[in-house]
Design a protein around this motif. Sequence first.
Motif, PDB file in Angstrom:
ATOM      1  N   ILE A  59      -9.664  -9.447   8.668  1.00  0.00           N
ATOM      2  CA  ILE A  59     -10.120  -8.128   9.109  1.00  0.00           C
ATOM      3  C   ILE A  59      -9.102  -7.515  10.076  1.00  0.00           C
ATOM      4  O   ILE A  59      -8.797  -6.326   9.997  1.00  0.00           O
ATOM      5  N   ALA A  60      -8.567  -8.331  10.969  1.00  0.00           N
ATOM      6  CA  ALA A  60      -7.585  -7.829  11.933  1.00  0.00           C
ATOM      7  C   ALA A  60      -6.315  -7.333  11.241  1.00  0.00           C
ATOM      8  O   ALA A  60      -5.679  -6.387  11.707  1.00  0.00           O
ATOM      9  N   TYR A  61      -5.941  -7.942  10.133  1.00  0.00           N
ATOM     10  CA  TYR A  61      -4.725  -7.571   9.395  1.00  0.00           C
ATOM     11  C   TYR A  61      -5.033  -6.715   8.160  1.00  0.00           C
ATOM     12  O   TYR A  61      -4.188  -6.583   7.282  1.00  0.00           O
ATOM     13  N   ARG A  62      -6.205  -6.113   8.105  1.00  0.00           N
ATOM     14  CA  ARG A  62      -6.647  -5.404   6.904  1.00  0.00           C
ATOM     15  C   ARG A  62      -5.730  -4.263   6.492  1.00  0.00           C
ATOM     16  O   ARG A  62      -5.607  -3.969   5.308  1.00  0.00           O
ATOM     17  N   LYS A  63      -5.070  -3.622   7.425  1.00  0.00           N
ATOM     18  CA  LYS A  63      -4.195  -2.501   7.051  1.00  0.00           C
ATOM     19  C   LYS A  63      -3.042  -2.968   6.164  1.00  0.00           C
ATOM     20  O   LYS A  63      -2.516  -2.191   5.378  1.00  0.00           O
ATOM     21  N   TYR A  64      -2.659  -4.220   6.267  1.00  0.00           N
ATOM     22  CA  TYR A  64      -1.573  -4.744   5.441  1.00  0.00           C
ATOM     23  C   TYR A  64      -2.022  -5.056   4.016  1.00  0.00           C
ATOM     24  O   TYR A  64      -1.193  -5.296   3.148  1.00  0.00           O
ATOM     25  N   TYR A  65      -3.332  -5.072   3.795  1.00  0.00           N
ATOM     26  CA  TYR A  65      -3.860  -5.372   2.468  1.00  0.00           C
ATOM     27  C   TYR A  65      -4.275  -4.126   1.700  1.00  0.00           C
ATOM     28  O   TYR A  65      -4.708  -4.223   0.559  1.00  0.00           O
ATOM     29  N   ALA A  66      -4.157  -2.967   2.295  1.00  0.00           N
ATOM     30  CA  ALA A  66      -4.641  -1.732   1.670  1.00  0.00           C
ATOM     31  C   ALA A  66      -4.023  -1.501   0.295  1.00  0.00           C
ATOM     32  O   ALA A  66      -4.714  -1.137  -0.659  1.00  0.00           O
ATOM     33  N   SER A  67      -2.736  -1.732   0.148  1.00  0.00           N
ATOM     34  CA  SER A  67      -2.090  -1.467  -1.138  1.00  0.00           C
ATOM     35  C   SER A  67      -2.495  -2.453  -2.224  1.00  0.00           C
ATOM     36  O   SER A  67      -2.391  -2.143  -3.410  1.00  0.00           O
ATOM     37  N   ILE A  68      -2.977  -3.604  -1.847  1.00  0.00           N
ATOM     38  CA  ILE A  68      -3.418  -4.582  -2.839  1.00  0.00           C
ATOM     39  C   ILE A  68      -4.658  -4.086  -3.578  1.00  0.00           C
ATOM     40  O   ILE A  68      -4.849  -4.362  -4.750  1.00  0.00           O
ATOM     41  N   PHE A  69      -5.496  -3.322  -2.884  1.00  0.00           N
ATOM     42  CA  PHE A  69      -6.752  -2.871  -3.444  1.00  0.00           C
ATOM     43  C   PHE A  69      -6.658  -1.481  -4.070  1.00  0.00           C
ATOM     44  O   PHE A  69      -7.635  -0.762  -4.171  1.00  0.00           O
ATOM     45  N   THR A  70      -5.477  -1.117  -4.524  1.00  0.00           N
ATOM     46  CA  THR A  70      -5.301   0.137  -5.260  1.00  0.00           C
ATOM     47  C   THR A  70      -5.716  -0.084  -6.699  1.00  0.00           C
ATOM     48  O   THR A  70      -5.174  -0.940  -7.390  1.00  0.00           O
ATOM     49  N   VAL A  89      -5.530   1.855  -9.493  1.00  0.00           N
ATOM     50  CA  VAL A  89      -4.564   2.206 -10.525  1.00  0.00           C
ATOM     51  C   VAL A  89      -3.228   2.470  -9.835  1.00  0.00           C
ATOM     52  O   VAL A  89      -2.973   3.558  -9.352  1.00  0.00           O
ATOM     53  N   PRO A  90      -2.360   1.451  -9.778  1.00  0.00           N
ATOM     54  CA  PRO A  90      -1.081   1.658  -9.094  1.00  0.00           C
ATOM     55  C   PRO A  90      -0.167   2.584  -9.904  1.00  0.00           C
ATOM     56  O   PRO A  90      -0.180   2.590 -11.124  1.00  0.00           O
ATOM     57  N   VAL A  91       0.580   3.367  -9.182  1.00  0.00           N
ATOM     58  CA  VAL A  91       1.539   4.280  -9.810  1.00  0.00           C
ATOM     59  C   VAL A  91       2.935   3.710  -9.587  1.00  0.00           C
ATOM     60  O   VAL A  91       3.318   3.422  -8.465  1.00  0.00           O
ATOM     61  N   VAL A  92       3.654   3.572 -10.670  1.00  0.00           N
ATOM     62  CA  VAL A  92       5.014   3.001 -10.572  1.00  0.00           C
ATOM     63  C   VAL A  92       6.021   4.105 -10.509  1.00  0.00           C
ATOM     64  O   VAL A  92       5.974   5.113 -11.104  1.00  0.00           O
TER      65      VAL A  92
END
Length: 130
Positions: free
Chosen positions: A114-125, A127-130
């Motif tokens: 939870i403390a490091y949650r901002k670093y995981y934000a991109s993992i939970f995308t 539909v990633p755009v390349v």
Amino acid sequence: MKIAVLIARILLGLTFVVFGLNFFFNFIHMPQPVMSEKAQAFSGGLFGSGYFFQYMKVIEITSGLAILFNRYTAFFLLILFPVSVNIFLFHTILAPAGIPMALAIIVLHVFLGIAYRKYYASIFTAVPVV
């Protein structure tokens, strides 16, 4: 909050480093707890593979050191999460004598996640755009 994260990081990192090293060097002599037949079968299968525990303990040691020294902490928390969940489930379901330690590990791990949650934000995308 910074102090709580620091304390949790040190406790979790030390736990994995100490118990990982103890697997190889056996410097903490702990009596084998009484385990159910299913717990013995599970542990016996993992030990019987000939590589699994060695591999897991090396991952625990390297990840624990990285967490202790605050290097790539979010990454190594992610690497160790399945190990923490398995420790928790093993002791909750198969070997209840270890529940206090397993609970401490999972609570520390979730708190740090939870403390490091901002670093995981991109993992939970979704539909990633390349």
